[in-house]
Design an enzyme around this catalytic site. Sequence first.
Site, PDB file in Angstrom:
ATOM      1  CG  HIS A  61      21.004  81.570  43.352  1.00  0.00           C
ATOM      2  ND1 HIS A  61      22.295  81.117  43.194  1.00  0.00           N
ATOM      3  CD2 HIS A  61      20.229  80.465  43.404  1.00  0.00           C
ATOM      4  CE1 HIS A  61      22.292  79.788  43.148  1.00  0.00           C
ATOM      5  NE2 HIS A  61      21.046  79.373  43.276  1.00  0.00           N
ATOM      6  CG  HIS A 109      25.156  73.649  40.700  1.00  0.00           C
ATOM      7  ND1 HIS A 109      24.098  72.790  40.788  1.00  0.00           N
ATOM      8  CD2 HIS A 109      24.935  74.598  41.652  1.00  0.00           C
ATOM      9  CE1 HIS A 109      23.272  73.187  41.757  1.00  0.00           C
ATOM     10  NE2 HIS A 109      23.761  74.297  42.289  1.00  0.00           N
ATOM     11  CG  HIS A 111      24.137  73.077  47.263  1.00  0.00           C
ATOM     12  ND1 HIS A 111      24.582  72.306  46.209  1.00  0.00           N
ATOM     13  CD2 HIS A 111      23.375  74.057  46.714  1.00  0.00           C
ATOM     14  CE1 HIS A 111      24.086  72.788  45.080  1.00  0.00           C
ATOM     15  NE2 HIS A 111      23.341  73.848  45.351  1.00  0.00           N
ATOM     16  CG  HIS A 153      56.916  93.668  51.448  1.00  0.00           C
ATOM     17  ND1 HIS A 153      55.772  94.425  51.347  1.00  0.00           N
ATOM     18  CD2 HIS A 153      57.381  93.864  52.695  1.00  0.00           C
ATOM     19  CE1 HIS A 153      55.575  95.086  52.493  1.00  0.00           C
ATOM     20  NE2 HIS A 153      56.531  94.764  53.313  1.00  0.00           N
ATOM     21  CG  ASP A 178      24.080  77.455  45.138  1.00  0.00           C
ATOM     22  OD1 ASP A 178      24.397  76.808  44.121  1.00  0.00           O
ATOM     23  OD2 ASP A 178      23.059  77.221  45.809  1.00  0.00           O
TER      24      ASP A 178
HETATM   25 ZN   LIG Z   1      22.836  75.338  43.903  1.00  0.00          ZN
END
Ligand SMILES: [Zn+2]
Length: 440
Positions: free
Chosen positions: A266, A82, A239, A345, A243
């Site tokens: 995760h 976080h 959330h 470009h 993560d």
């Molecule tokens: Zn989290």
Amino acid sequence: MPSTPEFQHTLGKAASFSGTALHTGEKVTLKLQPAPVDHGIKFKRKDLQEEPTIDAKIENLKTVERATTIGEGSVRVHTVEHVLAALWAMGVDNAVVEMDANEPPIGDGSAQAYVDLIRKAGVTAQEEPRKFFDVRETMHVESKTGALLVLLPDDKFRISCTQAGPNNQFSQFYSMEVTPSLFEREIAPARTFVYYEDVKPLMDKNLIKGGSLENAIVVRGDAVLSKEPLRFADEFVRHKILDIIGDLALVGRRIRGHVVAVKPGHASNAELARSITREQTRRSAVATPRTIPSGDGGLDTDEVMQILPHRFPFLMVDRIISFETETKCVGVKTVTINEPFFQGHFPGHPVMPGVMQVEAMAQVASILLFKLAKTTSRIGYFMSADEVKFRKPVLPGDTMFIHAELTKSRGERLAKAKCHCVVNDAIVSEAELMFTFLDK
Ligand SMILES: [Zn+2]
């Protein structure tokens, strides 16, 4: 907030706050400190002797159960995702995260407390350009648990995420470009959510002493339990995006690409971070300047400029590496972000124009012809370009090898050359060129 997205940023000054650690339930103080360019984000354990630091890099990933843990040697920091998400999304490339415990204060289970802290410290631009990872080809990772992450080319960092609980309960979708202001408004306040069945055994074993309905939403059957009502109807998927940002920050480069995630966790986020890092390592290895022989085998820049009338910014070959025969040679051009054409470009998405690659081929072919004719008193003009193909984008940092072979030369005035350009061992463009020579 930062108005110069091409440059690295750090914090304006140090700032700290205290709170409760999720796993031990103890009080912890977290302090953000500015850091120099190319430092990256490092965690510092102030509570240990010699205050060891741990690089927030995917190489240091240790475990991904429920939270992301990194470590070096025997030193660990837990639940880094976080604070990393907040730093990265708010535009901070370089910082030291000091803590007097092995994990940050959990706050309310979202990234809000860290965003507030970053706001307090301020974000300031530095002198060095940022390092980017440009997605060139689609990448993906899949897990047995049903997580799927696809990474697509894009000129922005975007995330589109689908979240679904057991039996597809609480199915939610959210899609966004990750910018500091959108992150602060739409993502940072979204809190961690957990399933009662998952946390009950941990609570029984006293493994989450700091856990409460004040720092997590608990889902039990159809019921959503939390001290404060939901902040967004789709708070869970938001959330999940938080993560993803935090876990992908472990790449250490700004990603230009679109992450399409289905039921991510995760483990799958970390797997994608690993794939990106592997691809980056591969690219860096092939892009390392090779020792280019000079002398008899080739021509250095001065010698090239004695032959070609072209000058910056229109000289498209740095030197000739070798002449294989009288009619065949290889030139090299290091493509840097400083090429004037990258400015337009395209703004924020630099790609070398295909016509500039054709120009590079023509210049290398001209060198062959001038060498053959043993005079530079004439100038070559393009008559035609056939079979032109652009196969892959050429980007800043690429080393382009330009191969040219004269296939026909009629009299002294007309010539045909077969050419191709190679980057990272892959052909990026090819063409058959015809040109004529006129006296200067
Ligand atoms: Zn989290």
